[in-house]
Design an enzyme around this catalytic site. Sequence first.
Site, short mmCIF file in Angstrom:
data_model
loop_
_atom_site.label_atom_id
_atom_site.label_comp_id
_atom_site.label_asym_id
_atom_site.label_seq_id
_atom_site.Cartn_x
_atom_site.Cartn_y
_atom_site.Cartn_z
N CYS A 14 94.15 63.67 104.35
CA CYS A 14 95.59 63.60 104.11
C CYS A 14 95.98 62.24 103.54
O CYS A 14 95.25 61.26 103.69
CB CYS A 14 96.35 63.80 105.40
SG CYS A 14 95.90 65.25 106.32
N ARG B 183 92.50 61.79 97.24
CA ARG B 183 91.98 62.02 98.59
C ARG B 183 91.79 63.50 98.89
O ARG B 183 91.13 63.86 99.86
CB ARG B 183 92.94 61.42 99.63
CG ARG B 183 93.11 59.93 99.51
CD ARG B 183 94.30 59.44 100.30
NE ARG B 183 94.08 59.51 101.72
CZ ARG B 183 93.51 58.55 102.45
NH1 ARG B 183 93.12 57.45 101.87
NH2 ARG B 183 93.35 58.69 103.74
N TRP C 217 95.52 67.83 104.06
CA TRP C 217 94.20 68.47 103.95
C TRP C 217 94.03 69.19 105.27
O TRP C 217 93.84 68.58 106.32
CB TRP C 217 93.15 67.38 103.74
CG TRP C 217 91.73 67.85 103.74
CD1 TRP C 217 90.95 68.11 104.83
CD2 TRP C 217 90.90 68.09 102.60
NE1 TRP C 217 89.70 68.48 104.43
CE2 TRP C 217 89.63 68.49 103.09
CE3 TRP C 217 91.09 68.00 101.22
CZ2 TRP C 217 88.57 68.79 102.24
CZ3 TRP C 217 90.03 68.31 100.39
CH2 TRP C 217 88.80 68.70 100.89
N ASN D 84 98.49 61.50 109.57
CA ASN D 84 97.10 61.71 109.15
C ASN D 84 96.24 61.58 110.39
O ASN D 84 96.49 60.69 111.20
CB ASN D 84 96.60 60.63 108.20
CG ASN D 84 97.30 60.66 106.89
OD1 ASN D 84 98.08 61.56 106.63
ND2 ASN D 84 97.02 59.67 106.07
N GLY D 85 95.18 62.38 110.47
CA GLY D 85 94.26 62.28 111.59
C GLY D 85 94.34 63.51 112.46
O GLY D 85 94.83 64.57 112.02
N GLU E 149 66.22 65.77 100.68
CA GLU E 149 67.57 65.30 100.33
C GLU E 149 67.50 63.94 99.64
O GLU E 149 68.22 63.70 98.67
CB GLU E 149 68.43 65.27 101.61
CG GLU E 149 69.84 64.71 101.46
CD GLU E 149 70.70 65.44 100.44
OE1 GLU E 149 70.33 66.52 99.95
OE2 GLU E 149 71.76 64.89 100.10
N LYS F 283 68.94 63.32 95.92
CA LYS F 283 69.95 62.28 95.62
C LYS F 283 69.47 61.43 94.46
O LYS F 283 70.20 61.15 93.52
CB LYS F 283 70.19 61.35 96.82
CG LYS F 283 71.10 61.72 97.93
CD LYS F 283 72.50 62.09 97.65
CE LYS F 283 72.68 63.41 96.99
NZ LYS F 283 72.89 64.58 97.77
N GLU G 167 69.33 63.32 91.04
CA GLU G 167 70.66 63.67 90.51
C GLU G 167 71.30 62.51 89.76
O GLU G 167 71.91 62.71 88.72
CB GLU G 167 71.61 64.03 91.66
CG GLU G 167 71.47 65.43 92.18
CD GLU G 167 72.58 65.76 93.16
OE1 GLU G 167 72.60 65.16 94.25
OE2 GLU G 167 73.42 66.62 92.84
N HIS H 54 47.23 68.79 100.32
CA HIS H 54 47.05 70.14 99.78
C HIS H 54 47.41 70.19 98.29
O HIS H 54 47.66 71.26 97.74
CB HIS H 54 47.89 71.14 100.58
CG HIS H 54 47.47 71.21 102.01
ND1 HIS H 54 46.30 71.80 102.42
CD2 HIS H 54 48.04 70.70 103.13
CE1 HIS H 54 46.17 71.67 103.74
NE2 HIS H 54 47.22 71.00 104.19
N LYS I 244 80.61 69.25 90.21
CA LYS I 244 80.83 69.12 91.66
C LYS I 244 80.79 70.49 92.34
O LYS I 244 80.29 70.62 93.44
CB LYS I 244 82.16 68.41 91.91
CG LYS I 244 82.44 68.12 93.38
CD LYS I 244 81.47 67.11 93.96
CE LYS I 244 81.57 66.99 95.46
NZ LYS I 244 80.35 66.44 96.05
#
Length: 608
Positions: free
Chosen positions: A2, A27, A80, A104-105, A484, A488, A491, A507, A603
């Site tokens: 938010c 945001r 949000w 917010n929160g 991962e 990263k 990408e 192997h 995205k």
Amino acid sequence: MCGIVGYIGTKEKKSVILGGLKELEYRGYDSAGLAVMTDNCGCGSDIAYFKAVGKLENLEKKTANFTSKGFGVAIGHTRWATHGKPTEINAHPHFGEYSFVTHNGIIENYKELKEYLEKQGVKFISQTDTEVVVHMFEYLNRSEKDPFIAFEKTIAKLVGSFAILIITKAAPDKIFFAKNAVPLIVGKSDEDEIIFSSSDAPLIGLAKEAIYLEDGMYGVAQMGEVKIYQQKKLITCTPQLLPADKSYAQKEGYRFFMEKEIYEQSQVASETLMGRIKYNKINLEEINSQIFDDIDEIVLCACGTSYHAALAASYLFERIAKIRAKVETASEFRYRDPVLNKNSLFVVISQSGETADTLEALKIAKNAGLKTLAICNVDNSSIVRLAGNVLLTRAGIEKGVASTKAFATQVLTLWMVVLYIAQIRKTIDEETLHSEIKALLHIPQVLNIPDGLHEKIHRMSKHYLHGHGFFFIGRDIFYPLALEGALKLKEISYLHAEGYASGEMKHGPIALVDEGLFTVALLPQNVLYEKTKSNVEEIAARDGYVLTLSPLEFELSDDFIKTSKQNHAMSEFFEMMVALQLLALEISIRLGNDVDMPRNLAKSVTVE
Ligand code: M6R
């Protein structure tokens, strides 16, 4: 996440608030609203408010015929969704009889406060946690007859994270504010106007300096004056110079959104956990606990980074919740005529909630009559709307194409689901459950980036700009983390990188090892240390260049990132995750790439 804006002054209030909210669009949000207090008619103050679902343009259209002349106060918000769907009723500002709040929160104890107020006859209209704030304020003001004291007492009752602004006809020239664990900034213009915001972008151009409020601060502002309190004492804060560049301000001083998002992980992890652990128990109120009845298998399905989160969680489902866990790549699952077991819980994981392959896989599972659960970051996304049950990861908008904080919150959420099942099925004893919960609550701290780590990785990154590729290796949950780390890096650096289970090296992949191949080895203390170490020794023996991440010194390493001694494997997991993200970031920056928008990638992958 938010965004929040407040204004006291003589400019046209609606325009100032809309302008500020525009600056906070980055945001992410799914609804917006504003409230303006004016004395247009000269017959006392009045508050006009407007709310709209979707983009700010919708709020602009709704307010097109509204203007406010002269002095006034105003607040605005982009929401949000976390508690309750993105609807107009749930959009901020929330109101009582004569006051409006933006927040917010997350107010963790809102249910208790709401129950109390309802018993006193207060009526609620939204599904949000925020509405409780304005009603509590008015309820306390009835007895206190002093809005500042009522506000102070309201804030003292709140548990959770909040940046709060209240305007009220009981003090028509003022804004009451409070901050805890969520950002809130206040600035004063040369004309004595006061401007509040969640980040500095809306203040740039209006004020030259601002106070970055700290946790536990609250107070009251009026034209030309901001009174800040902490623990009931009036304090003095030193304003700081605001940056001159707005896009720099949106990145809050970081060079790239990805960098900012890596640094946000500690805070968003707290949001992910907030309200979901109570009295030493996992408490997932958002989902129907019956979805776990009669389930003998968990099928986890996702793409890319979300797939890696699923793979990491599969180890935990089997080890802790003692339930069979299968992981599916959504694009493969769709077309391989899978045999589905009615006693499976089908879990999809997606940051965006719009990934076409994952969405289609979810449809297949639903049509086959399986119970479904979505772990998702975007409320009201297609996946959220379709899934039978939803857990939002609460990472806030992720702008960098390379996912970072979304991954961290996905793993955290999945770990909570694992413990929830373990709790229901008693697959671990109370003592183990408590130590798992303790470890879970420790993660926000683990995600704080230690002094010197980023600089060390920056300096180290210059070693990795040549060569013919990278291996990332690890065992157990550190195998998905290796995958991962490799994803990263490829990408955003466009360098060739592969993740492998350490035990798989001999192997086949070890044939590639020579002095031009970099191996990033994840060597945690708590998981199969000796076994992984001997895999790394085999690479070193073949003259491969080795970067080791471990809490224990490893003399054969060419480069070494010393992680902290942790007593839980997941703490080691999250600490190494941050180092891998920073490594990818720094290599990419050295290569001059656009970190946030890497070539060929989007995205949200809404086509197959
Ligand atoms: O929005 P989703 O989590 O469903 O996206 C899945 C993948 O496209 C995504 O994780 C992708 O791999 C990221 N670019 C990784 O950084």
